[in-house]
Enzyme design. Structure first.
Site: not given
Length: 590
Positions: A145, A389, A442, A478
């Protein structure tokens, strides 16, 4: 390559600053999203001594070329390199010393195409339906991203050494009852007959230890240790290691000389703690990107110093080089300021099964070799991260990461190794091999949209599952939420500054509880907004920064500043030199 003609004779050209990404400099829409070969060229005049003194070695060094590069000098092929974030160089002495000309034409072809076997990986999708797409239409697909900026992102340099020169230095440090131990190994190329002298100087220029030969140990009584920012009233103490190699020639003695900053410190990982100099260290900091307006990923001193001033304003003591190695100058400032670094490879988006084969693994091993060689002597670097990831639940991932982590540990036994996971704790096949669990999550952002009340339960469960399974310290590597600057809503809704703050606060409640036990760090995603590919989920880039892309604070920046300074204030300071006790409260001034 025609040895007599430059690229300007092949067609129209565009002036391009170096360092910079080529994408955002011009007004050409096709250039911004271009995938394929671009050509750089520059002609320079070399000093007469460089071209006429055969005892001088002339080297071309390229700090970063994304992604694949082929280099010619005066039309002669000199070097190729795969990988967009690490330096490479070529000895061009024979080419520039072979005739009367003092000019040197440097040509660099760069291809930014990503395949399943590059780092990061990608795929090319061809659209052949001519009723919908023009002939030859294709797109570069990636599984990360951020925008795939390309070009010469770091300086391109010409430098010289004698023909017998210092090729590499490795320094490792330890401490024995207050005495700093500096073990060094020096590699010299060009001759087997030389004298080698080593001196270690303190910050006042006083010689505190010295030795001879390519390998040895320097002992520093009452050593000043390298401490992280806010962990000591005198953080980031650096000695200077001076290395001189001398050879005898017909014209007399010739020396090569190099100075390396050295920080004496230790790193250790236990079942529940991350220790620096034997003291528990808690990472409170950020993830970053090399990303800014116009220059893209191009190196910029002013931007770098601004970012470090913001980091110190925040009270951040650490960051991760997400998701690739940053410029060497970044790590040099980290050494000087005491900002701790998790140094990450470009292994982001490894999600395809074909990216776990031998070809990909071999390239990943080579990249880790280049990364460790470049960054091994930085005291600020306390841990290597081999990936971000990955699809670490795929069957080949276990062997892949076992091999990769073992290789990295063999290259540098002095530092722990990790990778950053977002896989399920039960399915992750690489986690058994890391020293520290780094996990991204997240909650209330990519699922349970808007429901902040689920965070405490889900985050606590995440930590408990990982620790129960692996008994290793954990970093929340994160977490975060997007916020459009100036968008306000109360009660908070997604993309408002209030929602970003509220989400962080929910995470902080759980982090405060778990850091008493085995959580050893928290790194916000992200330091600043950054550019991404165009997509309906992104409004001119990723807006999860606590600063805008122009480095202006959102409301969350002030929340984190208050938190980070309080975390620093809560940290017990180590004893000062001489055994005197430091104050246990109050902030430290730099």
């Amino acid at each position: 390559m025609n040895s007599r003609k430059g690229i300007s004779q092949s067609g129209p050209t565009l002036d391009m600053p170096v360092p910079s990404s080529f994408n955002d400099v011009g007004q050409d829409r096709q250039l911004r999203s271009f995938v394929g070969w671009v050509w750089y060229e520059r002609e320079v005049t070399l000093p007469q001594r460089w071209t006429q003194d055969l005892g001088t070695r002339v080297v071309l060094r390229i700090g970063s070329a994304h992604y694949y590069a082929i280099v010619w000098v005066n039309g002669v092929h000199v070097v190729e390199h795969e990988g967009g974030h690490l330096p490479f160089e070529a000895d061009i002495s024979k080419l520039v010393q072979s005739g009367p000309l003092s000019s040197c034409r440097i040509t660099i072809a760069i291809n930014n195409t990503l395949t399943p076997h590059t780092l990061p990986p990608g795929t090319i999708l061809h659209r052949t339906d001519t009723s919908k797409y023009p002939k030859g239409y294709f797109v570069q697909n990636t599984n990360f991203d951020f925008f795939n900026y390309a070009g010469l992102h770091r300086p391109v340099l010409l430098y010289t050494t004698p023909t017998t020169y210092i090729d590499d230095i490795t320094v490792t440090t330890s401490v024995d009852q207050g005495t700093g131990l500096v073990d060094y190994q020096i590699f010299v190329q060009g001759s087997e007959h030389f004298q080698l002298e080593v001196r270690l100087l303190d910050q006042e220029g006083k010689v505190v230890a010295q030795g001879t030969g390519c390998r040895g140990q320097l002992q520093v009584p009452n050593a000043h240790l390298w401490w992280p920012y806010l962990m000591h009233e005198h953080p980031a103490y650096l000695y200077s290691l001076e290395v001189r190699v001398t050879t005898q020639t017909a014209a007399g003695p010739v020396s090569d000389f190099y100075t390396l900053p050295v920080g004496i410190r230790t790193v250790e990982v236990t079942e529940r703690q991350f220790l620096i100099n034997g003291k528990p260290f808690y990472f409170h900091g950020v993830n970053k990107h090399e990303d800014a307006d116009i220059r893209g990923r191009g190196f910029d001193w002013a931007l770098l110093v601004k970012d470090f001033n913001l980091l110190r304003w925040l009270g951040a003591n650490a960051f991760r080089t997400s998701h690739y190695p940053y410029a060497e100058e970044v790590l040099q400032l980290c050494d000087r300021y005491g900002i701790v670094v998790i140094d990450e490879s470009p292994g982001v988006g490894i999600v395809l099964a074909q990216s776990y084969g031998n070809r990909s693994l071999q390239h990943h091993l080579e990249v880790m070799g280049e990364l460790v060689r470049r960054d091994k002597n930085h005291p600020a670097v306390v841990m290597w991260s081999v990936a971000n990831e990955p699809a670490s639940f795929l069957p080949p991932a276990g062997y892949y990461f076992k091999t990769l982590i073992a290789h990295t540990k063999a290259l540098d036994p002095s530092r722990p190794v990790t990778f950053v996971t977002n896989s399920n704790y039960e399915a992750d096949l690489g986690a058994p091999y890391v020293d520290v669990i780094c996990v991204n999550s997240y909650y209330s952002w990519y699922h349970d949209y808007g429901h902040l009340e689920v965070i405490p339960l889900q985050l606590a469960t995440q930590f408990e599952n990982w620790y129960r399974t692996y008994q290793k310290p954990i970093i929340q590597s994160e977490y975060g939420a997007g916020a459009i600057p100036g968008f306000h809503q109360d009660p908070p809704v997604m993309f408002s500054e209030e929602y970003q703050k509220a989400l962080l606060q929910q995470y902080h409640m759980v982090l405060d509880e778990k850091r008493k036990n085995y959580v050893v760090g928290e790194l916000i995603w992200n330091f600043a907004d950054f550019m991404t590919d165009q997509a309906p989920q992104r409004v001119m880039g990723n807006k999860k920064g606590i600063f805008t892309r122009q480095r202006q604070p959102k409301a969350a920046a002030f929340l984190l500043r208050e938190r980070y300074w309080q975390l620093a204030n809560d940290t017990r300071r180590p004893p000062a030199a001489g055994g005197a006790q430091c104050l246990e409260s109050g902030l430290f001034h730099v």
